[in-house]
Design an enzyme around this catalytic site. Sequence first.
Site, PDB file in Angstrom:
ATOM      1  N   HIS A 126     -46.631  12.650   9.720  1.00 61.50           N
ATOM      2  CA  HIS A 126     -47.443  12.171   8.595  1.00 61.50           C
ATOM      3  C   HIS A 126     -46.694  11.128   7.771  1.00 61.50           C
ATOM      4  CE1 HIS A 126     -49.751  15.845   9.351  1.00 61.50           C
ATOM      5  NE2 HIS A 126     -50.667  15.420   8.498  1.00 61.50           N
ATOM      6  N   ASP A 266     -44.057  -7.301  -0.690  1.00 57.75           N
ATOM      7  CA  ASP A 266     -43.773  -7.439  -2.123  1.00 57.75           C
ATOM      8  C   ASP A 266     -44.153  -6.129  -2.799  1.00 57.75           C
ATOM      9  OD1 ASP A 266     -43.333  -8.226  -4.720  1.00 57.75           O
ATOM     10  OD2 ASP A 266     -45.081  -9.547  -4.846  1.00 57.75           O
ATOM     11  N   GLN A 276     -39.285  -5.715 -12.561  1.00 50.60           N
ATOM     12  CA  GLN A 276     -39.029  -5.651 -11.122  1.00 50.60           C
ATOM     13  C   GLN A 276     -37.592  -6.048 -10.793  1.00 50.60           C
ATOM     14  OE1 GLN A 276     -41.785  -7.244  -8.161  1.00 50.60           O
ATOM     15  NE2 GLN A 276     -43.315  -7.512  -9.770  1.00 50.60           N
ATOM     16  N   GLU A 280     -35.763  -3.018  -8.899  1.00 54.72           N
ATOM     17  CA  GLU A 280     -35.837  -3.155  -7.443  1.00 54.72           C
ATOM     18  C   GLU A 280     -34.470  -3.315  -6.790  1.00 54.72           C
ATOM     19  OE1 GLU A 280     -38.633  -6.075  -6.176  1.00 54.72           O
ATOM     20  OE2 GLU A 280     -40.370  -4.937  -6.919  1.00 54.72           O
TER      21      GLU A 280
END
Length: 288
Positions: A126, A266, A276, A280
């Site tokens: 899964h 992205d 971000q 990130e």
Amino acid sequence: MRNQLKTIVLIVSLGILLDGCRTVRPSLPAPGTPSSALNRTDNLALGNPSGASTNDPNNYMITRPQYILSYNQSRSTANWVSWHLSPAWKGDARRTNDFRPDPTLPTGWYAVRPSDYTNTGFDRGHLCPSDDRDATSQDNAATFLLTNIVPQAPRNNREVWKYLEEYERQLMTGGNEVYIIAGVSGTGGTGQNGYATALAAGKLVVPATLWKILVVVPAGSENTFQITANTRIIAINIPNNQSAADKPWRAYLTSVDELETLTGYDFLSNVPIDIQRIIEKRIDGGNS
């Protein structure tokens, strides 16, 4: 009076802009929505990482109440699956184990069958887990559609990947909601019978790695959340082989930036760019 009005408009506009630098909010439920449905949105709150749509067969968006995915016709698996985990999705519905072809695929596309995995040495793994969707039998059954399943090395699926799935639910029971994107990259994995690049006479591609991003936010009473520079982000990339289970999932921590380089996607595109840039590049420190 006109100057006062301009000043008010400027202040309001500035406030909206500043708020946009701090906050990302998924769509709220419509007035009158039953309490059982609250906090069941938004499975794509953080953005569409590959720009999936219904126009590209190798980046084909499938939208369900339980999750949203980008499907790749040439691989016969999802590129990624995105979902929201909150207590509203949890219950006591039994695991259906109803692995089946996805009837929503366009006419003429190959639809993977359960038998495509038989005796291959790979599990039907899964992406959006069964245990993340057990509020109702219908929710649980949706996770067994084979567009949500990928060929996964058995020990990877049953050990290291499973422990990561359990951890995301621990985060939820600890007072958080978790926004999750999981997917695959590359070609070729090692299952119980050895290395393979594809199953089902080449129609079903075996991925080289399975990756996942968890965005952890405090549970909100109004189905809203905030993402700031301090928001916890967990990014993982695990090789699709048996020996991956020899290490804990934390051994495979990476950054969202690295996953973007790997996949070309992205991620977190709905988050303001300045935030971000901070979150990130961060590799999670393993906070409990």
